[in-house]
Scaffold this motif. Structure first.
Motif, PDB file in Angstrom:
ATOM      1  N   VAL A 125      39.565   1.341 -13.498  1.00 49.11           N
ATOM      2  CA  VAL A 125      40.477   0.251 -13.158  1.00 49.11           C
ATOM      3  C   VAL A 125      40.384  -0.026 -11.662  1.00 49.11           C
ATOM      4  O   VAL A 125      40.352   0.895 -10.850  1.00 49.11           O
ATOM      5  N   HIS A 126      40.344  -1.310 -11.326  1.00 48.12           N
ATOM      6  CA  HIS A 126      40.319  -1.723  -9.924  1.00 48.12           C
ATOM      7  C   HIS A 126      41.300  -2.879  -9.763  1.00 48.12           C
ATOM      8  O   HIS A 126      41.237  -3.859 -10.504  1.00 48.12           O
ATOM      9  N   ASP A 127      42.205  -2.747  -8.813  1.00 46.23           N
ATOM     10  CA  ASP A 127      43.248  -3.763  -8.592  1.00 46.23           C
ATOM     11  C   ASP A 127      44.003  -4.075  -9.883  1.00 46.23           C
ATOM     12  O   ASP A 127      44.232  -5.236 -10.231  1.00 46.23           O
ATOM     13  N   LYS A 128      44.341  -3.033 -10.621  1.00 40.56           N
ATOM     14  CA  LYS A 128      45.089  -3.113 -11.879  1.00 40.56           C
ATOM     15  C   LYS A 128      44.350  -3.860 -12.986  1.00 40.56           C
ATOM     16  O   LYS A 128      44.940  -4.316 -13.948  1.00 40.56           O
ATOM     17  N   ARG A 129      43.021  -3.960 -12.840  1.00 37.73           N
ATOM     18  CA  ARG A 129      42.216  -4.639 -13.860  1.00 37.73           C
ATOM     19  C   ARG A 129      41.169  -3.668 -14.391  1.00 37.73           C
ATOM     20  O   ARG A 129      40.503  -2.980 -13.629  1.00 37.73           O
ATOM     21  N   PHE A 130      41.016  -3.653 -15.697  1.00 40.21           N
ATOM     22  CA  PHE A 130      39.986  -2.843 -16.331  1.00 40.21           C
ATOM     23  C   PHE A 130      38.621  -3.432 -15.997  1.00 40.21           C
ATOM     24  O   PHE A 130      38.397  -4.626 -16.157  1.00 40.21           O
ATOM     25  N   ILE A 131      37.714  -2.563 -15.504  1.00 38.36           N
ATOM     26  CA  ILE A 131      36.374  -3.075 -15.183  1.00 38.36           C
ATOM     27  C   ILE A 131      35.272  -2.385 -15.978  1.00 38.36           C
ATOM     28  O   ILE A 131      34.131  -2.797 -15.907  1.00 38.36           O
ATOM     29  N   GLY A 132      35.618  -1.335 -16.714  1.00 38.58           N
ATOM     30  CA  GLY A 132      34.596  -0.673 -17.528  1.00 38.58           C
ATOM     31  C   GLY A 132      34.961   0.773 -17.807  1.00 38.58           C
ATOM     32  O   GLY A 132      36.105   1.190 -17.616  1.00 38.58           O
ATOM     33  N   PHE A 133      33.961   1.500 -18.261  1.00 41.79           N
ATOM     34  CA  PHE A 133      34.140   2.916 -18.555  1.00 41.79           C
ATOM     35  C   PHE A 133      33.165   3.743 -17.734  1.00 41.79           C
ATOM     36  O   PHE A 133      32.075   3.280 -17.383  1.00 41.79           O
ATOM     37  N   VAL A 134      33.558   4.966 -17.445  1.00 36.99           N
ATOM     38  CA  VAL A 134      32.655   5.947 -16.867  1.00 36.99           C
ATOM     39  C   VAL A 134      32.458   7.009 -17.950  1.00 36.99           C
ATOM     40  O   VAL A 134      33.403   7.388 -18.640  1.00 36.99           O
ATOM     41  N   TYR A 135      31.200   7.419 -18.123  1.00 37.40           N
ATOM     42  CA  TYR A 135      30.834   8.353 -19.177  1.00 37.40           C
ATOM     43  C   TYR A 135      30.427   9.694 -18.583  1.00 37.40           C
ATOM     44  O   TYR A 135      29.580   9.743 -17.689  1.00 37.40           O
ATOM     45  N   LYS A 136      31.003  10.750 -19.108  1.00 34.53           N
ATOM     46  CA  LYS A 136      30.680  12.087 -18.622  1.00 34.53           C
ATOM     47  C   LYS A 136      29.193  12.366 -18.805  1.00 34.53           C
ATOM     48  O   LYS A 136      28.537  12.908 -17.923  1.00 34.53           O
ATOM     49  N   SER A 137      28.641  11.971 -19.935  1.00 35.63           N
ATOM     50  CA  SER A 137      27.223  12.223 -20.205  1.00 35.63           C
ATOM     51  C   SER A 137      26.324  11.525 -19.188  1.00 35.63           C
ATOM     52  O   SER A 137      25.316  12.086 -18.756  1.00 35.63           O
ATOM     53  N   LYS A 138      26.676  10.320 -18.779  1.00 34.30           N
ATOM     54  CA  LYS A 138      25.871   9.591 -17.783  1.00 34.30           C
ATOM     55  C   LYS A 138      25.907  10.298 -16.429  1.00 34.30           C
ATOM     56  O   LYS A 138      24.899  10.390 -15.740  1.00 34.30           O
ATOM     57  N   ILE A 139      27.087  10.789 -16.061  1.00 36.46           N
ATOM     58  CA  ILE A 139      27.211  11.510 -14.797  1.00 36.46           C
ATOM     59  C   ILE A 139      26.357  12.764 -14.823  1.00 36.46           C
ATOM     60  O   ILE A 139      25.615  13.051 -13.889  1.00 36.46           O
ATOM     61  N   LEU A 140      26.434  13.511 -15.918  1.00 34.65           N
ATOM     62  CA  LEU A 140      25.668  14.749 -16.027  1.00 34.65           C
ATOM     63  C   LEU A 140      24.165  14.479 -16.093  1.00 34.65           C
ATOM     64  O   LEU A 140      23.371  15.236 -15.527  1.00 34.65           O
ATOM     65  N   ASP A 141      23.752  13.409 -16.758  1.00 34.34           N
ATOM     66  CA  ASP A 141      22.336  13.027 -16.786  1.00 34.34           C
ATOM     67  C   ASP A 141      21.831  12.710 -15.383  1.00 34.34           C
ATOM     68  O   ASP A 141      20.734  13.134 -14.989  1.00 34.34           O
ATOM     69  N   HIS A 142      22.627  11.970 -14.643  1.00 32.70           N
ATOM     70  CA  HIS A 142      22.272  11.633 -13.261  1.00 32.70           C
ATOM     71  C   HIS A 142      22.136  12.905 -12.421  1.00 32.70           C
ATOM     72  O   HIS A 142      21.208  13.040 -11.624  1.00 32.70           O
ATOM     73  N   TYR A 143      23.065  13.816 -12.609  1.00 33.59           N
ATOM     74  CA  TYR A 143      23.061  15.079 -11.874  1.00 33.59           C
ATOM     75  C   TYR A 143      21.799  15.885 -12.192  1.00 33.59           C
ATOM     76  O   TYR A 143      21.136  16.411 -11.300  1.00 33.59           O
ATOM     77  N   ARG A 144      21.459  15.978 -13.490  1.00 37.49           N
ATOM     78  CA  ARG A 144      20.236  16.708 -13.884  1.00 37.49           C
ATOM     79  C   ARG A 144      18.997  16.106 -13.253  1.00 37.49           C
ATOM     80  O   ARG A 144      18.111  16.815 -12.796  1.00 37.49           O
ATOM     81  N   LYS A 145      18.913  14.784 -13.241  1.00 34.12           N
ATOM     82  CA  LYS A 145      17.754  14.114 -12.643  1.00 34.12           C
ATOM     83  C   LYS A 145      17.653  14.416 -11.165  1.00 34.12           C
ATOM     84  O   LYS A 145      16.551  14.621 -10.638  1.00 34.12           O
ATOM     85  N   GLU A 146      18.776  14.464 -10.486  1.00 34.51           N
ATOM     86  CA  GLU A 146      18.773  14.792  -9.059  1.00 34.51           C
ATOM     87  C   GLU A 146      18.329  16.236  -8.822  1.00 34.51           C
ATOM     88  O   GLU A 146      17.620  16.518  -7.866  1.00 34.51           O
ATOM     89  N   LEU A 147      18.715  17.133  -9.713  1.00 32.56           N
ATOM     90  CA  LEU A 147      18.295  18.535  -9.587  1.00 32.56           C
ATOM     91  C   LEU A 147      16.782  18.661  -9.767  1.00 32.56           C
ATOM     92  O   LEU A 147      16.128  19.437  -9.060  1.00 32.56           O
TER      93      LEU A 147
END
Length: 76
Positions: A51-73
């Motif tokens: 949420v930004h400025d009290k407006r829904f703008i999307g979702f954040v996914y735990k799997s996407k964050i962890l995938d990004h982290y693995r790629k960085e490792l």
């Protein structure tokens, strides 16, 4: 939500705010990634609304964050 989504006759009978579960935490664009990960771990959720400025703008996914982290490792 499905009952309302696929029945156009119900579109004018309910407000979106009546469907929202206020107990679900939201993520802001200003939050640190570590805090977001803690929210995932605490709630055992796979997705959180952003949420930004009290407006829904999307979702954040735990799997996407962890995938990004693995790629960085791998890069390091």
């Amino acid at each position: 939500i499905r009952a309302y989504l696929f029945d156009p006759n119900l579109y004018d009978t309910i407000l979106v705010e009546e469907l929202i579960d206020p107990s679900i935490p939201t993520v802001s664009l200003e939050q640190e990634l570590s805090e977001v990960i803690e929210m995932f771990d605490y709630r055992h959720d796979a997705t959180l609304p952003v949420v930004h400025d009290k407006r829904f703008i999307g979702f954040v996914y735990k799997s996407k964050i962890l995938d990004h982290y693995r790629k960085e490792l791998i890069v390091e």
